[in-house]
Design a protein around this motif. Structure first.
Motif, mmCIF file in Angstrom:
data_model
loop_
_atom_site.group_PDB
_atom_site.id
_atom_site.type_symbol
_atom_site.label_atom_id
_atom_site.label_comp_id
_atom_site.label_asym_id
_atom_site.label_seq_id
_atom_site.Cartn_x
_atom_site.Cartn_y
_atom_site.Cartn_z
ATOM 1 N N TRP A 38 -21.885 52.118 -0.186
ATOM 2 C CA TRP A 38 -22.530 51.133 -1.073
ATOM 3 C C TRP A 38 -21.200 50.103 -1.095
ATOM 4 O O TRP A 38 -21.625 48.871 -1.214
ATOM 5 N N ARG A 47 -26.989 46.132 7.204
ATOM 6 C CA ARG A 47 -27.680 47.148 6.751
ATOM 7 C C ARG A 47 -27.290 48.568 6.399
ATOM 8 O O ARG A 47 -26.110 48.725 7.098
ATOM 9 N N TYR A 48 -27.660 49.414 5.601
ATOM 10 C CA TYR A 48 -26.951 50.768 5.344
ATOM 11 C C TYR A 48 -27.868 51.955 5.389
ATOM 12 O O TYR A 48 -29.037 51.600 5.058
ATOM 13 N N GLN A 49 -27.317 53.015 5.672
ATOM 14 C CA GLN A 49 -27.878 54.178 5.397
ATOM 15 C C GLN A 49 -27.149 55.309 4.827
ATOM 16 O O GLN A 49 -26.184 55.575 5.583
ATOM 17 N N VAL A 50 -27.500 55.957 3.590
ATOM 18 C CA VAL A 50 -26.619 56.982 3.335
ATOM 19 C C VAL A 50 -27.557 58.221 2.886
ATOM 20 O O VAL A 50 -28.549 57.761 2.116
ATOM 21 N N GLU A 51 -27.071 59.472 3.018
ATOM 22 C CA GLU A 51 -27.987 60.474 2.403
ATOM 23 C C GLU A 51 -27.068 61.161 1.543
ATOM 24 O O GLU A 51 -25.752 61.298 1.477
ATOM 25 N N CYS A 65 -32.440 59.841 1.051
ATOM 26 C CA CYS A 65 -31.816 59.104 1.900
ATOM 27 C C CYS A 65 -32.201 57.628 1.627
ATOM 28 O O CYS A 65 -33.223 57.269 1.141
ATOM 29 N N GLU A 66 -31.177 56.784 1.387
ATOM 30 C CA GLU A 66 -31.248 55.469 1.057
ATOM 31 C C GLU A 66 -30.954 54.484 2.078
ATOM 32 O O GLU A 66 -30.126 54.529 2.820
ATOM 33 N N ASN A 67 -31.946 53.689 2.526
ATOM 34 C CA ASN A 67 -31.822 52.559 3.314
ATOM 35 C C ASN A 67 -31.758 51.338 2.629
ATOM 36 O O ASN A 67 -32.643 51.006 1.786
ATOM 37 N N GLY A 82 -32.599 48.460 -1.403
ATOM 38 C CA GLY A 82 -32.754 49.436 -1.063
ATOM 39 C C GLY A 82 -34.147 50.214 -1.312
ATOM 40 O O GLY A 82 -34.508 50.044 -1.951
ATOM 41 N N LYS A 85 -35.843 57.611 -0.494
ATOM 42 C CA LYS A 85 -36.707 58.394 0.042
ATOM 43 C C LYS A 85 -36.204 59.894 0.131
ATOM 44 O O LYS A 85 -35.046 60.267 0.331
#
Length: 186
Positions: A38, A47-51, A65-67, A82, A85
């Motif tokens: 973040w 863009r980012y993706q984090v679980e 999972c946040e995109n 964001g 999911k």
């Protein structure tokens, strides 16, 4: 967003109640990774993706999972946009596959160790059989040999050492003893 109502047991009001709402419910082991993602996007605009694991209202954790991406409004103020999911089921399947793979690797390793042990035991058995056959042949050869009676011959010599000449001349055993010793030496 209205779609947040009921997600993981929380109401829309819960989600909007505090800027720390999301951070306070991230699993402690995942918090550092999530905060790093973040923080990184707020300065980069990418863009980012984090679980991460997220605590539900019942106290259990869901894998999320946040995109997202950072968008800037008209005044240039950044806002994170964001989508969360729930990937708990997919994550559980991946973990189950990893577990199964580990079990298969362990089973293959154990099978390999068993095969090596079987081979070693087979080789030891062959060596022991060879030793047994060799020992048996030597015992049979000794039994057939005339050398078995050497101890008796030595005893006779010790018993008669004071008068060997008389023993060799007068005793039937004494007369046979030189011929026996010669035959054993051949």
């Amino acid at each position: 967003s209205p779609q947040a109502d009921g997600f993981l047991g929380y109401t829309t009001e819960d989600w909007l109640s505090s800027t720390d709402f999301l951070r306070e419910r991230v699993h402690p082991h995942d918090l550092g990774r999530a905060l790093g993602a973040w923080r990184g996007i707020s300065s980069s605009g990418r863009r980012y993706q984090v679980e991460f694991r997220f605590q539900k209202t019942d106290g259990s954790y869901a894998m999320l999972c946040e995109n997202g991406v950072v968008l800037k409004d008209g005044s240039g103020k950044p806002t994170i946009c964001g989508v969360l999911k729930d990937i708990s089921q997919r994550h559980a399947q991946v973990e189950a596959q990893k577990h199964l793979h580990r079990q298969q690797m362990e089973a293959a390793h154990e099978a390999g160790k068993a095969e090596i042990a079987k081979s070693v035991l087979h080789n030891i058995g062959n060596v022991l059989t060879s030793l047994n056959v060799s020992a048996k042949l030597h015992v049979e050869k000794l039994a057939a040999s005339r050398g078995v009676n050497l101890g008796k011959a030595a005893k006779l010599l010790r018993e008669n050492e004071e008068n060997l000449a008389k023993f060799f001349k007068d005793s039937p055993q004494g007369r046979r003893l030189p011929a026996y010793l010669i035959s054993v030496s051949d």
